[in-house]
Motif scaffolding. Structure first.
Motif, PDB file in Angstrom:
ATOM      1  N   PRO A  35      43.921   5.943   3.223  1.00  0.00           N
ATOM      2  CA  PRO A  35      42.801   6.138   2.309  1.00  0.00           C
ATOM      3  C   PRO A  35      41.609   6.745   3.029  1.00  0.00           C
ATOM      4  N   VAL A  36      40.815   7.492   2.285  1.00  0.00           N
ATOM      5  CA  VAL A  36      39.593   8.058   2.812  1.00  0.00           C
ATOM      6  C   VAL A  36      38.467   7.132   2.400  1.00  0.00           C
ATOM      7  N   GLU A  37      37.662   6.744   3.361  1.00  0.00           N
ATOM      8  CA  GLU A  37      36.523   5.898   3.043  1.00  0.00           C
ATOM      9  C   GLU A  37      35.583   6.657   2.119  1.00  0.00           C
ATOM     10  N   GLY A  38      35.033   6.003   1.125  1.00  0.00           N
ATOM     11  CA  GLY A  38      34.094   6.638   0.214  1.00  0.00           C
ATOM     12  C   GLY A  38      32.677   6.368   0.665  1.00  0.00           C
ATOM     13  N   PRO A  39      31.717   6.826  -0.089  1.00  0.00           N
ATOM     14  CA  PRO A  39      30.336   6.625   0.300  1.00  0.00           C
ATOM     15  C   PRO A  39      29.960   5.166   0.202  1.00  0.00           C
ATOM     16  N   SER A  40      29.119   4.721   1.115  1.00  0.00           N
ATOM     17  CA  SER A  40      28.643   3.351   1.008  1.00  0.00           C
ATOM     18  C   SER A  40      27.223   3.400   0.479  1.00  0.00           C
ATOM     19  N   VAL A  41      26.822   2.308  -0.144  1.00  0.00           N
ATOM     20  CA  VAL A  41      25.500   2.247  -0.744  1.00  0.00           C
ATOM     21  C   VAL A  41      24.805   1.013  -0.223  1.00  0.00           C
ATOM     22  N   SER A  42      23.611   1.195   0.305  1.00  0.00           N
ATOM     23  CA  SER A  42      22.810   0.077   0.761  1.00  0.00           C
ATOM     24  C   SER A  42      22.338  -0.679  -0.466  1.00  0.00           C
ATOM     25  N   ALA A  43      22.538  -1.989  -0.484  1.00  0.00           N
ATOM     26  CA  ALA A  43      22.349  -2.813  -1.672  1.00  0.00           C
ATOM     27  C   ALA A  43      21.076  -2.532  -2.455  1.00  0.00           C
ATOM     28  N   GLY A  44      19.902  -2.732  -1.866  1.00  0.00           N
ATOM     29  CA  GLY A  44      18.674  -2.609  -2.623  1.00  0.00           C
ATOM     30  C   GLY A  44      18.105  -1.206  -2.656  1.00  0.00           C
ATOM     31  N   GLU A  45      18.563  -0.324  -1.807  1.00  0.00           N
ATOM     32  CA  GLU A  45      17.918   0.972  -1.664  1.00  0.00           C
ATOM     33  C   GLU A  45      18.603   2.105  -2.415  1.00  0.00           C
ATOM     34  N   GLY A  46      19.866   1.973  -2.760  1.00  0.00           N
ATOM     35  CA  GLY A  46      20.580   3.058  -3.432  1.00  0.00           C
ATOM     36  C   GLY A  46      20.854   4.235  -2.512  1.00  0.00           C
ATOM     37  N   LEU A  47      20.978   3.967  -1.226  1.00  0.00           N
ATOM     38  CA  LEU A  47      21.202   5.011  -0.236  1.00  0.00           C
ATOM     39  C   LEU A  47      22.693   5.286  -0.105  1.00  0.00           C
ATOM     40  N   VAL A  48      23.107   6.522  -0.410  1.00  0.00           N
ATOM     41  CA  VAL A  48      24.499   6.926  -0.254  1.00  0.00           C
ATOM     42  C   VAL A  48      24.636   7.496   1.145  1.00  0.00           C
ATOM     43  N   THR A  49      25.580   6.950   1.919  1.00  0.00           N
ATOM     44  CA  THR A  49      25.764   7.390   3.307  1.00  0.00           C
ATOM     45  C   THR A  49      27.102   8.098   3.467  1.00  0.00           C
ATOM     46  N   ALA A  50      27.227   8.835   4.545  1.00  0.00           N
ATOM     47  CA  ALA A  50      28.452   9.593   4.815  1.00  0.00           C
ATOM     48  C   ALA A  50      29.617   8.638   5.066  1.00  0.00           C
ATOM     49  N   PRO A  51      30.722   8.827   4.332  1.00  0.00           N
ATOM     50  CA  PRO A  51      31.878   7.960   4.509  1.00  0.00           C
ATOM     51  C   PRO A  51      32.714   8.336   5.732  1.00  0.00           C
ATOM     52  N   MET A  52      32.440   9.537   6.288  1.00  0.00           N
ATOM     53  CA  MET A  52      33.215  10.043   7.417  1.00  0.00           C
ATOM     54  C   MET A  52      32.401  11.153   8.069  1.00  0.00           C
ATOM     55  N   PRO A  53      32.714  11.507   9.309  1.00  0.00           N
ATOM     56  CA  PRO A  53      32.025  12.647   9.910  1.00  0.00           C
ATOM     57  C   PRO A  53      32.471  13.937   9.235  1.00  0.00           C
ATOM     58  N   GLY A  54      31.578  14.901   9.130  1.00  0.00           N
ATOM     59  CA  GLY A  54      31.955  16.163   8.512  1.00  0.00           C
ATOM     60  C   GLY A  54      30.777  17.108   8.398  1.00  0.00           C
ATOM     61  N   LYS A  55      31.010  18.199   7.666  1.00  0.00           N
ATOM     62  CA  LYS A  55      29.997  19.236   7.464  1.00  0.00           C
ATOM     63  C   LYS A  55      29.682  19.322   5.977  1.00  0.00           C
ATOM     64  N   VAL A  56      28.405  19.346   5.643  1.00  0.00           N
ATOM     65  CA  VAL A  56      27.971  19.457   4.251  1.00  0.00           C
ATOM     66  C   VAL A  56      28.190  20.912   3.812  1.00  0.00           C
ATOM     67  N   LEU A  57      29.103  21.107   2.859  1.00  0.00           N
ATOM     68  CA  LEU A  57      29.385  22.455   2.350  1.00  0.00           C
ATOM     69  C   LEU A  57      28.461  22.829   1.209  1.00  0.00           C
ATOM     70  N   ARG A  58      28.285  21.895   0.251  1.00  0.00           N
ATOM     71  CA  ARG A  58      27.457  22.168  -0.924  1.00  0.00           C
ATOM     72  C   ARG A  58      26.735  20.893  -1.340  1.00  0.00           C
ATOM     73  N   VAL A  59      25.466  21.035  -1.696  1.00  0.00           N
ATOM     74  CA  VAL A  59      24.708  19.952  -2.322  1.00  0.00           C
ATOM     75  C   VAL A  59      24.717  20.273  -3.805  1.00  0.00           C
ATOM     76  N   LEU A  60      25.212  19.348  -4.631  1.00  0.00           N
ATOM     77  CA  LEU A  60      25.438  19.612  -6.052  1.00  0.00           C
ATOM     78  C   LEU A  60      24.311  19.133  -6.963  1.00  0.00           C
TER      79      LEU A  60
END
Length: 155
Positions: free
Chosen positions: A76-101
């Motif tokens: 399985p590929v780890e998905g984004p994690s979210v900090s409980a109170g902050e709503g911060l989506v973090t990188a689930p794995m190392p990589g390169k940002v191709l597109r911000v949607l």
């Protein structure tokens, strides 16, 4: 639920059925695989109520088509994690940002694609873990990120 998966630049329409215990039945090209998703940090129950025409969803790695009939289920590929109170989506794995949607101030729904992260020659669309408004975008196209780096904050 139908999702679109990109493997080595090739798009596949995949049927995903949630099973008990964090497992999923993934079917495409006439074959079915059972995969286990762990640590995705999002509520799959909420996604089940999303529109059936969803074009993006949490990435559950689907194996690339292989000529050999003996294909094992991928890790399985780890998905984004979210900090409980902050709503911060973090990188689930190392990589390169191709597109911000999305853009700051934009409303997003659970499961909506936030950005596309390339990792190990696969394009992984990182979904919104919940409904909200994009408060801050921490990355731009071309950035390299490591696991746990902040990507987007949803309020």
């Amino acid at each position: 639920m139908k999702v679109r998966v990109i493997v080595d630049g090739v798009e596949y329409d995949v049927d995903v059925e949630e099973l008990p215990g964090g497992k999923f039945r993934v079917s495409f090209e006439g074959k079915t695989y059972e995969v286990k998703a762990e640590g995705l940090g999002i509520d799959f129950g909420a996604l089940a109520g999303a529109s059936q025409s969803v074009q993006s969803a949490p990435v559950v790695s689907a194996p690339a088509p292989a000529p050999s009939p003996q294909v094992s289920a991928p890790a399985p590929v780890e998905g984004p994690s979210v900090s409980a109170g902050e709503g911060l989506v973090t990188a689930p794995m190392p990589g390169k940002v191709l597109r911000v949607l999305v853009r700051e101030g934009e409303s997003v729904k659970t499961g909506q694609g936030l950005l596309v992260l390339e990792a190990m020659k696969m394009e992984n669309e990182i979904p919104a873990p919940r409904d909200g408004v994009v408060r801050k975008i921490y990355v731009k196209e071309g950035d390299t990120v490591n696991t746990g780096d902040p990507l987007i904050e949803i309020g």
